[in-house]
Scaffold this motif. Sequence first.
Motif, PDB file in Angstrom:
ATOM      1  N   THR A   2      -4.212   8.848  -3.252  1.00  0.00           N
ATOM      2  CA  THR A   2      -3.800   7.904  -2.217  1.00  0.00           C
ATOM      3  C   THR A   2      -4.772   6.730  -2.160  1.00  0.00           C
ATOM      4  O   THR A   2      -5.874   6.791  -2.715  1.00  0.00           O
ATOM      5  CB  THR A   2      -3.781   8.596  -0.843  1.00  0.00           C
ATOM      6  OG1 THR A   2      -5.118   8.966  -0.491  1.00  0.00           O
ATOM      7  CG2 THR A   2      -2.892   9.835  -0.862  1.00  0.00           C
ATOM      8  N   ASP A   5      -8.065   7.932  -0.986  1.00  0.00           N
ATOM      9  CA  ASP A   5      -8.787   8.641  -2.047  1.00  0.00           C
ATOM     10  C   ASP A   5      -9.482   7.646  -2.970  1.00  0.00           C
ATOM     11  O   ASP A   5     -10.642   7.833  -3.355  1.00  0.00           O
ATOM     12  CB  ASP A   5      -7.825   9.497  -2.884  1.00  0.00           C
ATOM     13  CG  ASP A   5      -7.255  10.680  -2.106  1.00  0.00           C
ATOM     14  OD1 ASP A   5      -7.865  11.094  -1.113  1.00  0.00           O
ATOM     15  OD2 ASP A   5      -6.190  11.176  -2.512  1.00  0.00           O
ATOM     16  N   GLY A  28      -5.069   2.048   7.625  1.00  0.00           N
ATOM     17  CA  GLY A  28      -4.047   2.984   7.194  1.00  0.00           C
ATOM     18  C   GLY A  28      -3.465   3.809   8.332  1.00  0.00           C
ATOM     19  O   GLY A  28      -4.070   3.963   9.394  1.00  0.00           O
ATOM     20  N   ASP A  60      -4.383  11.541   5.674  1.00  0.00           N
ATOM     21  CA  ASP A  60      -3.643  10.335   5.315  1.00  0.00           C
ATOM     22  C   ASP A  60      -2.238  10.639   4.797  1.00  0.00           C
ATOM     23  O   ASP A  60      -1.481   9.714   4.497  1.00  0.00           O
ATOM     24  CB  ASP A  60      -4.422   9.489   4.302  1.00  0.00           C
ATOM     25  CG  ASP A  60      -4.710  10.215   3.005  1.00  0.00           C
ATOM     26  OD1 ASP A  60      -4.506  11.442   2.932  1.00  0.00           O
ATOM     27  OD2 ASP A  60      -5.157   9.547   2.042  1.00  0.00           O
ATOM     28  N   LEU A  61      -1.881  11.911   4.702  1.00  0.00           N
ATOM     29  CA  LEU A  61      -0.527  12.317   4.352  1.00  0.00           C
ATOM     30  C   LEU A  61      -0.110  13.457   5.279  1.00  0.00           C
ATOM     31  O   LEU A  61      -0.906  14.361   5.562  1.00  0.00           O
ATOM     32  CB  LEU A  61      -0.432  12.798   2.900  1.00  0.00           C
ATOM     33  CG  LEU A  61      -0.670  11.774   1.788  1.00  0.00           C
ATOM     34  CD1 LEU A  61      -0.640  12.474   0.435  1.00  0.00           C
ATOM     35  CD2 LEU A  61       0.378  10.662   1.837  1.00  0.00           C
ATOM     36  N   ARG A  64      -0.640  16.797   3.667  1.00  0.00           N
ATOM     37  CA  ARG A  64      -2.008  17.298   3.667  1.00  0.00           C
ATOM     38  C   ARG A  64      -2.337  17.993   4.987  1.00  0.00           C
ATOM     39  O   ARG A  64      -3.038  19.005   5.007  1.00  0.00           O
ATOM     40  CB  ARG A  64      -2.981  16.155   3.388  1.00  0.00           C
ATOM     41  CG  ARG A  64      -2.958  15.687   1.936  1.00  0.00           C
ATOM     42  CD  ARG A  64      -3.872  14.512   1.670  1.00  0.00           C
ATOM     43  NE  ARG A  64      -4.017  14.294   0.232  1.00  0.00           N
ATOM     44  CZ  ARG A  64      -4.703  13.306  -0.319  1.00  0.00           C
ATOM     45  NH1 ARG A  64      -5.315  12.412   0.451  1.00  0.00           N
ATOM     46  NH2 ARG A  64      -4.785  13.201  -1.635  1.00  0.00           N
ATOM     47  N   ASN A  97      -9.216  14.450   5.998  1.00  0.00           N
ATOM     48  CA  ASN A  97      -8.657  15.174   4.848  1.00  0.00           C
ATOM     49  C   ASN A  97      -9.466  16.415   4.478  1.00  0.00           C
ATOM     50  O   ASN A  97      -9.616  16.752   3.296  1.00  0.00           O
ATOM     51  CB  ASN A  97      -8.569  14.241   3.630  1.00  0.00           C
ATOM     52  CG  ASN A  97      -7.449  13.227   3.752  1.00  0.00           C
ATOM     53  OD1 ASN A  97      -6.470  13.444   4.454  1.00  0.00           O
ATOM     54  ND2 ASN A  97      -7.599  12.101   3.066  1.00  0.00           N
TER      55      ASN A  97
END
Length: 257
Positions: A2, A5, A28, A60-61, A64, A97
């Motif tokens: 991402t 990342d 973000g 961020d997802l 995840r 994360n």
Amino acid sequence: MTPLDAAYAAMAEDEDNRLQFYERLADGEMFLMLEEEAAGADIRPRVFPLEDGPVVLVFDLEERLAEFAGGIQPYAALPGRVIAQQLAGQGIGLGINLGVAPSAMVLPPEAVDWLAGMLEAAPEEAEAVAEAFHAPKGLPQRLVEGLDAKLARAGGLAGAALLAGVTYRGGRRGHMLAFVDAVAGAEAALARAAGEALAFSGVEAGEMDVTFLAGNDPATASMAKVALRFDLPAPVRAEPAAPVAPGSDPAKPPRLR
């Protein structure tokens, strides 16, 4: 991988990229783990009492977050900047994360406070008379890239932005970013976006001034001959109204409790 990342990997390779990681985190969309489903504007983050102090967790997802939680978990999707500003001063860190990505890390409370302070800094107003414009020189590429990214998210707030070198009356030289045909009322948001791009680039304050010009202003034509131009995207046509998620209206940030 991402964008977060990638920013983390760049920071790990070169500490000079630290500011860009924080900027990516602030800009973000992050998924904040909650104790329970949000009730209106009130959201209750799940707080983890780690050895070094309490933290809330963001990812961020969405996938995840689900991987970390081992299944479905209440969350709020919020800009990183909103989360940092709401946590500031509470002595709570930010786990990012954790356990599910190469960008896993914990920001201590003082780092969260610092980020919130960076985002709240308001540009200072000043008056000066520009006498001549020239091509921009000496600005780091990361500032140009930061401006490009910030302005790409400012669609509809202005027609374009021009970045040029400037000589002021009295001999002072610097750089000027001019927003052309800015929408009335958008000046503060545009100036703040430019200020953030400057701050997160690591450039010393005062090396770029911001102004607002009409498209038919003689200064606009003079700048356009030598300036680096940023075209802001056209505004997106509004879709039919949908339920509003907590934090999606920047004028009404959620209340973390």
